[in-house]
Design a protein around this motif. Structure first.
Motif, PDB file in Angstrom:
ATOM      1  N   GLU A   1      36.309  55.716  30.704  1.00  0.00           N
ATOM      2  CA  GLU A   1      37.043  55.639  31.094  1.00  0.00           C
ATOM      3  C   GLU A   1      37.855  55.781  29.631  1.00  0.00           C
ATOM      4  OE1 GLU A   1      37.374  52.720  34.987  1.00  0.00           O
ATOM      5  OE2 GLU A   1      36.872  52.078  33.892  1.00  0.00           O
ATOM      6  N   LEU A   2      37.521  55.353  29.206  1.00  0.00           N
ATOM      7  CA  LEU A   2      38.418  54.883  27.579  1.00  0.00           C
ATOM      8  C   LEU A   2      37.251  55.199  26.309  1.00  0.00           C
ATOM      9  CD1 LEU A   2      40.701  54.298  25.628  1.00  0.00           C
ATOM     10  CD2 LEU A   2      39.490  51.367  25.779  1.00  0.00           C
TER      11      LEU A   2
ATOM     12  N   LYS B   1      41.541  57.603  28.197  1.00  0.00           N
ATOM     13  CA  LYS B   1      42.556  56.819  27.974  1.00  0.00           C
ATOM     14  C   LYS B   1      42.188  57.213  26.401  1.00  0.00           C
ATOM     15  CE  LYS B   1      44.486  53.482  31.427  1.00  0.00           C
ATOM     16  NZ  LYS B   1      45.511  53.899  31.770  1.00  0.00           N
TER      17      LYS B   1
ATOM     18  N   ARG C   1      32.929  45.493  38.987  1.00  0.00           N
ATOM     19  CA  ARG C   1      33.186  45.081  37.548  1.00  0.00           C
ATOM     20  C   ARG C   1      34.511  43.595  37.924  1.00  0.00           C
ATOM     21  NH1 ARG C   1      36.713  49.511  34.409  1.00  0.00           N
ATOM     22  NH2 ARG C   1      36.984  50.244  36.373  1.00  0.00           N
TER      23      ARG C   1
ATOM     24  N   LYS D   1      31.725  48.911  38.111  1.00  0.00           N
ATOM     25  CA  LYS D   1      33.254  49.524  38.143  1.00  0.00           C
ATOM     26  C   LYS D   1      32.935  48.909  39.892  1.00  0.00           C
ATOM     27  CE  LYS D   1      34.370  53.462  36.230  1.00  0.00           C
ATOM     28  NZ  LYS D   1      34.976  55.203  35.930  1.00  0.00           N
TER      29      LYS D   1
ATOM     30  N   ARG E   1      39.286  44.967  32.466  1.00  0.00           N
ATOM     31  CA  ARG E   1      39.191  45.948  31.168  1.00  0.00           C
ATOM     32  C   ARG E   1      38.089  47.166  31.473  1.00  0.00           C
ATOM     33  NH1 ARG E   1      41.540  41.536  31.091  1.00  0.00           N
ATOM     34  NH2 ARG E   1      40.754  39.946  29.544  1.00  0.00           N
ATOM     35  N   PRO E   2      38.769  48.427  30.869  1.00  0.00           N
ATOM     36  CA  PRO E   2      38.165  50.419  31.120  1.00  0.00           C
ATOM     37  C   PRO E   2      36.960  49.247  30.398  1.00  0.00           C
ATOM     38  CG  PRO E   2      39.655  49.695  28.817  1.00  0.00           C
ATOM     39  CD  PRO E   2      39.955  48.375  29.892  1.00  0.00           C
TER      40      PRO E   2
END
Length: 777
Positions: free
Chosen positions: A357-358, A403, A623, A620, A325-326
């Protein structure tokens, strides 16, 4: 493995055996559910009623008789002498509620017996099904009991299908499963709560009478989750026998645990019978949701990891299985409804620099949505806020290297909306009554095909015109005024609503298979296996206070893996509790889930932004461990301490969370579970910092020059400088780590130095443990 040696049927995995007996009167007896059996002579396990009991009613068939009220049944019914709660209640063509289902046939099928319109577990090569068919002795009416063995996950699925080949039957109650235990020496673990206090673990000893876990809100509910556990007295996280149950369903549910006057325990689970009435005409069938059962002889952590494996392998949509998952930033707590394109892009730019990231635009982007009183049901972009529209915003976000995600509340409608002016008849309501408001909104009638088509058409238009990687699907109120002209009987409404919801989600996910969907319902009001069949994860709670989240996420962990739990870092003090917590603790808790941030970076100091950047970098790196690892809870050595562990491959992460602080505290000892005793491990604490302001006036004793702790200079320094907390690093054997090692002393009221752990109230620490080599004998 399913073995049949009539009159016995044996369903077996590495964790349990489940044995059924077809009696001489052709009723189905529940014989055994527990540790795996190697002996196939099950006769000694049969219930042995020899002396009879007072007031007995005897059921006669095939020259034999049976006291159904004093009998461990596999699926009982009303009207033939069982006076306990029954899972089945039908209004029969003869006007009675009496049914008499007996064994008719059975078959074994590789894979999963199909379902028409309800989510069930997804199959792989390990799955096989038993179809046990019962027939009513008077009518051409069949009850199929479906047993699906998910052998790789040590899970058994159970559901029931009623097939009518006769006159119309009215279903008033039809449970997915029932099981009888001949004893009652259990405690019940359930998840209780409400808004911003979801999924709190509650343990209740069984006693004679009935305990109900139920939702009548139209959703699976933040009040009581459909997952529950029966555990033998003395069972804890790593010891004892326990039975776990859950339901693949998102609507009103009902779990009953009843202890009879002879100390037998009956358990059932399924659709709530309140306001439920289903008309079943000749040639029709009705299928219940699938209930999930599992057993562990090794305590609650093992039971939980069996549930987790089942979700990863058989519930999560295939395209997201194992997909990480981001890291998200959500705009809600940053701006609520008060934003424009410039504010959003500024937040996105700052978030990108920190490693996010999102970017998710939450509520307020459509219609005249400046508060919660208007525009739900409308999908026109608010061009006053977003002058270039959604597409320009999405393009800008993507150019930043992020994103883009968007919030929807598709199931709701506002009175102040274009949709309501056009289609007031689409509201869930009873003619002649004013429907009750919740959060200034009403519910759209998802039993109406026109409504479902409108929602899909509107959402698809936006998804086709704008590059959207993720949607947050929200549902912010309970259902009242439950009625629709689009169902035959009012008692069908709640179930048909949920089927309508599933139909929308099925269409959407098939059309956009790579679209991330995060389910939300005022937080965790619909955290269930039904939603997880379409949406990879769920917003666990609107409460982002990490101390409250320990209870919420800890409770959810009994049934759901960390990959399903969405958890965000917010500003402190927290909107839900006015509690002040360290930034490190906010991250350390949120990392035990799918990490996100929900804050306005304008109010985050440069020093804190540096800390957040390091947090995201750490997350990260690990993760896969956080999201896909085996999760363990601890029997805490003290009431104000919570310990979590997540392990994947050769890496283990231990979370140490202090809910309070005592003066001159005891020594802390930390343990790590499931290591190799003869292996060497490194253990390191993650570097984290503290604000200078935390010391207040005490800072004058720690620095050579005397500064006003509340003055401008100290405030300015605090924006750019934070103090390092003590770090720890050891190399030690797995045996020692599993036994427990002492860690650095916490501050005890005097003599602070750089090697003193300064946690205080709500402090925490994460430790990274890695396998490094063999220990020499």
């Amino acid at each position: 493995m399913i073995q049949i040696k009539l009159p016995f049927i044996h369903l077996k995995t590495n964790a349990f055996s489940y044995v059924i007996h077809i009696t001489q009167v052709e009723k189905i007896e529940h014989v055994y559910f527990g540790k795996p059996l190697i002996d196939d002579d099950f006769k000694p396990l049969l219930f042995k009623p020899t002396a009879g009991v007072g007031s007995a009613i005897l059921y006669d068939r095939n020259g034999q008789n049976l006291n159904l009220d004093f009998f461990p049944s596999e699926y009982s019914e009303f009207g033939k002498g069982d006076f306990r709660l029954t899972p089945l209640e039908l209004h029969m063509p003869d006007g009675s509620f009496v049914t008499d289902f007996v064994y008719h046939s059975h078959e074994i099928q590789k894979g999963i017996y199909p379902s028409n319109d309800l989510p069930i577990g997804k199959e792989n090569d390990s799955v096989e099904s038993l179809i046990l068919t019962l027939k009513d002795t008077k009518y051409d009416l069949y009850l199929k009991l479906i047993y699906t063995l998910y052998e790789d996950s040590d899970v058994l699925g159970r559901r029931a299908i009623l097939v009518n080949n006769d006159e119309t039957v009215h279903i008033r109650k039809l449970m997915s499963m029932m099981v009888d235990f001949v004893d009652c020496d259990y405690d019940l673990l359930s998840l209780q709560g409400g808004w911003i206090k979801e999924s709190h673990k509650e343990i209740t000893p069984l006693q004679r009478g009935t305990l109900l876990l139920e939702s009548t809100t139209g959703a699976s509910s933040n009040r009581v989750n459909p997952g529950f556990i029966l555990m033998k007295k003395g069972t804890h996280e790593d010891f004892g026998s326990c039975y776990g149950f859950n339901l693949i369903y998102s609507g009103n549910h009902y779990e009953a645990i009843q202890v009879s006057n002879h100390g037998m325990t009956r358990v059932m689970s399924g659709i709530h019978p309140q306001a439920f009435h289903y008309e079943l005409a000749k040639g029709q069938s009705f299928e219940t949701p699938e209930a999930i059962l599992t057993f562990s002889a090794l305590g609650l952590n093992t039971l939980s990891n069996q549930f987790h494996h089942f979700i990863h392998e058989h519930i999560t949509p295939r395209q997201f299985k194992g997909l990480l998952r981001p890291v998200v930033i959500n705009s809600w707590e940053a701006f609520f409804f008060d934003f424009n394109e410039s504010k959003l892009v500024s937040l996105a730019k700052k978030a990108k620099k920190l490693g996010v990231e999102l970017f998710v635009l939450d509520d307020g982007w459509f219609g005249n949505r400046n508060d919660d009183t208007s525009s739900l049901g409308d999908y026109t972009v608010n061009l006053k806020k977003l002058k270039g529209g959604l597409k320009r915003l999405s393009d800008t976000i993507h150019k930043l290297g992020l994103k883009f995600g968007l919030w929807f509340e598709p199931e709701m409608i506002s009175e102040k909306s274009v949709l309501y002016q056009t289609h007031p008849d689409w509201v869930v309501k009873v003619d002649g009554r004013t429907p009750s408001l919740g959060r200034n909104q009403w519910v759209l009638d998802l039993t109406n095909g026109e409504v479902r088509n409108y929602i899909l058409k509107s959402m698809k238009q936006i998804l086709n015109e704008t590059l959207i990687d993720y949607i947050k699907w929200d549902m912010n109120r309970h259902i009242t005024d439950a009625y629709s002209k689009h169902v035959k009987h009012p008692g069908m409404f709640y179930h048909e609503y949920i089927k309508g919801l599933y139909a929308i989600l099925k269409d959407l996910t098939e059309t956009y298979p790579n679209l991330w969907i995060e389910s939300c319902s005022s937080g965790g009001n619909r955290f269930d296996l039904g939603m997880l069949s379409y949406t990879p994860y769920v917003w666990a709670s609107d409460n982002t206070d990490p101390i409250e989240r320990l209870k919420i996420q800890g409770g959810l962990s009994y049934f759901y893996p960390l990959s399903t739990i969405s958890a965000h870092v917010s500003l402190s003090p927290h909107a839900q509790t006015i509690r002040t917590t360290p930034l490190s603790t906010r991250f350390n808790v949120a990392a035990m889930g799918c990490l996100g941030y929900e804050l306005n970076l304008k109010y985050v100091t440069k020093a804190e932004q540096t800390e957040i950047k390091h947090q995201i970098e750490l997350y990260k790196i690990y993760r896969e461990v956080f999201q896909q690892g085996h999760f363990y809870r601890f029997n805490s050595p003290r009431k104000d301490l919570t310990l979590f562990q997540v392990s994947h491959n050769q890496t283990h992460i231990l979370g140490f969370y202090q809910n309070g602080y005592d003066a001159s505290p005891n020594t802390d000892v930390i343990q790590v579970k499931n290591l190799k005793p003869n292996q060497t491990y490194s253990i390191e604490s993650v570097q984290q910092t503290m604000p200078i302001q935390q010391f207040g006036h005490l800072i004058a004793h720690a620095i050579p020059i005397k500064l006003n702790p509340n003055g401008y200079l100290m405030h300015k320094i605090g924006q750019y400088k934070r103090l390092n907390n003590a770090t720890e690093s050891y190399v030690v054997s797995g045996a020692a780590l599993m036994q427990g090692i002492p860690v650095i002393q916490q501050f005890s009221g005097t003599y602070y130095n750089e090697q003193t752990r300064l946690l205080g109230d709500f402090g925490s620490q994460i430790y990274i443990i890695k396998e490094v080599g063999e220990t020499h004998a």
